[in-house]
Enzyme design. Structure first.
Site, PDB file in Angstrom:
ATOM      1  N   ALA A 189      47.082  13.337  -2.432  1.00 57.79           N
ATOM      2  CA  ALA A 189      47.630  13.102  -0.481  1.00 57.79           C
ATOM      3  C   ALA A 189      47.297  11.504  -0.797  1.00 57.79           C
ATOM      4  CB  ALA A 189      47.550  13.839   0.149  1.00 57.79           C
ATOM      5  N   SER A 190      47.863  10.890   0.668  1.00 58.36           N
ATOM      6  CA  SER A 190      47.554  10.073   0.785  1.00 58.36           C
ATOM      7  C   SER A 190      46.001  10.209   1.364  1.00 58.36           C
ATOM      8  CB  SER A 190      48.498   9.226   1.878  1.00 58.36           C
ATOM      9  OG  SER A 190      48.626   9.835   2.832  1.00 58.36           O
ATOM     10  N   ALA A 199      43.027  12.539   0.663  1.00 59.80           N
ATOM     11  CA  ALA A 199      42.687  13.723   0.310  1.00 59.80           C
ATOM     12  C   ALA A 199      43.043  14.291  -1.076  1.00 59.80           C
ATOM     13  CB  ALA A 199      41.626  14.379   0.872  1.00 59.80           C
ATOM     14  N   GLN A 200      42.630  14.401  -1.444  1.00 62.50           N
ATOM     15  CA  GLN A 200      43.152  15.330  -3.113  1.00 62.50           C
ATOM     16  C   GLN A 200      41.866  16.971  -3.223  1.00 62.50           C
ATOM     17  OE1 GLN A 200      42.694  12.684  -6.400  1.00 62.50           O
ATOM     18  NE2 GLN A 200      41.166  13.438  -7.074  1.00 62.50           N
ATOM     19  N   VAL A 201      42.312  17.651  -4.079  1.00 62.19           N
ATOM     20  CA  VAL A 201      42.160  19.395  -3.963  1.00 62.19           C
ATOM     21  C   VAL A 201      42.090  19.834  -5.881  1.00 62.19           C
ATOM     22  CG1 VAL A 201      43.142  21.321  -2.837  1.00 62.19           C
ATOM     23  CG2 VAL A 201      43.025  20.111  -1.593  1.00 62.19           C
ATOM     24  N   ASP A 237      51.213  18.831  11.381  1.00 62.65           N
ATOM     25  CA  ASP A 237      51.431  18.629   9.660  1.00 62.65           C
ATOM     26  C   ASP A 237      51.961  19.989   8.913  1.00 62.65           C
ATOM     27  OD1 ASP A 237      52.657  16.668   8.201  1.00 62.65           O
ATOM     28  OD2 ASP A 237      50.116  16.707   7.290  1.00 62.65           O
TER      29      ASP A 237
END
Length: 521
Positions: free
Chosen positions: A128-129, A131-133, A286
């Site tokens: 995502a804008s 962070a990433q998982v 969200d």
């Protein structure tokens, strides 16, 4: 110098997509309209304005994409076609390198990744804008491994957002000064809200804390699952949480094939939302389909799974009471009470006529009652309400932006799951029960129970406090009281003297008359 180049790039994008022409024509200044016609000469601006704004924000980068997502919920700030186009902005952005993610993890915990995890998936499962998982298997203290999800903050985000936010504040100041609706719509406060949400998202420990709070709040509801946080591995840039397994809520056919009761799922979503808002005043803000899954495990079958807690909303007790009264009045079609609440809260000028505001609200809301959700667009209702608010100079409340955004998310989920869902009738009993709980004896008992520890501590101290007060009354704080008593005594003495003098004067007159009469007769 970097900020200058960034400013030049933003100006270039604005001209490239014709945003200057759009914004200039929206202001109520004739010279700005003339300038808009001049700067649009020789450019191809055939694409719809909403599409051009969306593409420009995507070109400007993740921060502007996030800002566009927030703006898509503010139907009061822009026409419906632009808001709908901004709602298409996707969270999915190109991931950053796995080597960078691993370096961030090792720096945060001062350990090698291999010392923390049994295995670590180098390919991110989501990006995502902010962070990433990555999925991984965590080494347990007792040797028992746990499947986890590792969220890693995108590098360089803080400095990037500070530069872009400073430019946004400047542009918001221009909008407020030049636009006819600028002061009422509070663009600088909207940017300030966006600033707060972004900085909250950049602190992943805050996100982990919010998840833990929601997990406690929802523990007794048995409708939603929230991942456990592993606090030994939570830092500002990295958090490690329980890996959740479920079916994305957008895949309705898979859910139906798995045997999930779809209408009940839709009703449960409404219950979760109103419970978080009105019972707890702390809600997941969200709730788009990408952050919601449904469990199909036997022990938790059919429950929601909430993910990504970077944005949560909070409401004060006064906010909750005001909103609950508004919702209850809406569901009862008591539009006069809705108008009165707006005036009492100061949202509209005190001189506003109740009957006029009541009539305007009725014309917006009445056509939508008794319809299934498939025939109702909350976005359209909100848009018409904002048009009405402009007429009555309603001040938009920035603290309720997240609530509005979440309500629109709930509408989208409900329409996707069960188009026949009647949102009004589903929510009405919940809100009415909430009002009863707030005003009834249960609320009084709860308040007494909450205050009991204070009372228990205070009662044994009362004799000592009383002795201290009596002792202090002869000095310090008591001197003023003594002076007051002395002044009162002087006043009483004066009144007595006046009274005795008056009585003596009257007796003297009577004595003189008696003497005269005796002499005459």
């Amino acid at each position: 110098m970097t900020r200058l180049f960034r400013g030049v790039f933003i100006v270039w994008v604005v001209f490239r997509y014709g945003l200057d022409e759009l914004f200039l024509t929206s202001f109520q200044k004739p010279w700005l309209h003339a300038m808009a016609r001049i700067v649009s000469i020789g450019r191809n601006l055939d694409a719809p304005r909403g599409q051009r704004i969306r593409e420009a924000l995507e070109r400007l980068g993740p921060i502007f994409v996030k800002f566009g997502q927030v703006l898509s919920t503010r139907r009061d700030l822009m026409p419906l076609d632009i808001a709908n186009e901004l709602a298409r902005l996707q969270d999915r952005v190109p991931p950053f390198g796995s080597d960078v993610a691993i370096a961030t993890i090792e720096r945060a915990f001062n350990k090698k990744v291999d010392d923390i995890f049994v295995s670590f998936d180098r390919e991110p499962i989501a990006s995502a804008s902010i962070a990433q998982v990555h999925f991984a298997v965590l080494k347990g203290r007792t040797g028992h491994a746990r499947e986890v999800a590792v969220k890693v903050l995108r590098p360089g985000m803080l400095s990037a957002i500070e530069k872009d936010l400073s430019l946004m504040r400047m542009m918001a100041g221009w909008v407020e000064g030049l636009s006819a609706d600028g002061k009422r719509l509070k663009p600088r406060e909207v940017v300030a809200e966006f600033d707060k949400y972004l900085h909250d998202e950049l602190d992943l420990v805050r996100e982990a804390s919010s998840a833990a709070q929601l997990r406690r709040n929802m523990a007794g509801l048995d409708l939603v699952l929230i991942p456990e946080m592993f606090w030994d591995y939570c830092a500002t840039e990295v958090i490690v949480m329980e890996r959740m397994n479920g079916i994305p809520i957008s895949q309705v056919e898979r859910l139906r094939a798995a045997g999930v009761d779809i209408p009940k799922l839709a009703r449960d979503g409404v219950t979760i939302f109103f419970t978080q808002v009105f019972r707890d005043g702390f809600f997941h803000a969200d709730m788009h389909p990408g952050n919601i899954q449904v469990s199909v495990a036997p022990a938790t079958f059919g429950r929601y799974i909430s993910l990504d807690f970077g944005i949560v909303g909070t409401l004060t007790e006064s906010d909750k009471e005001y909103l609950a009264q508004n919702f209850t009045a809406f569901f009862r079609r008591d539009y006069k009470r809705v108008a009165e609440l707006h005036i009492e809260s100061g949202w509209v000028p005190a001189a506003t006529r109740v009957d006029e505001l009541e009539s305007a609200i009725r014309s917006v809301c009445e056509p939508y009652f008794d319809r299934p959700l498939k025939e109702i667009s909350l976005g359209l209702v909100l848009m018409r309400l904002f048009q009405t608010s402009r007429r009555f100079s309603v001040e938009i409340q920035p603290q309720l932006v997240l609530l509005q955004k979440t309500l629109l998310n709930i509408e989208g989920l409900g329409r996707q799951l069960d188009p026949e869902l009647d949102l009004w009738s589903t929510a009405k009993p919940f809100l009415e029960q909430w009002m009863i709980d707030q005003l009834g004896p249960k609320k009084l008992i709860d308040q007494l129970r909450n205050e009991a520890p204070r009372y228990a501590k205070l009662l044994p101290e009362l004799p000592r406090l009383l002795v201290d007060f009596l002792q202090n009354s002869r000095s310090g704080a008591g001197r003023g009281f003594d002076e007051l008593l002395a002044e009162q005594k002087r006043t009483n003495s004066l009144l007595q003297a006046i009274m005795y003098g008056g009585v003596g004067f009257v007796l003297g007159l009577l004595a003189m008359q008696l003497i005269v009469r005796v002499r005459v007769f």
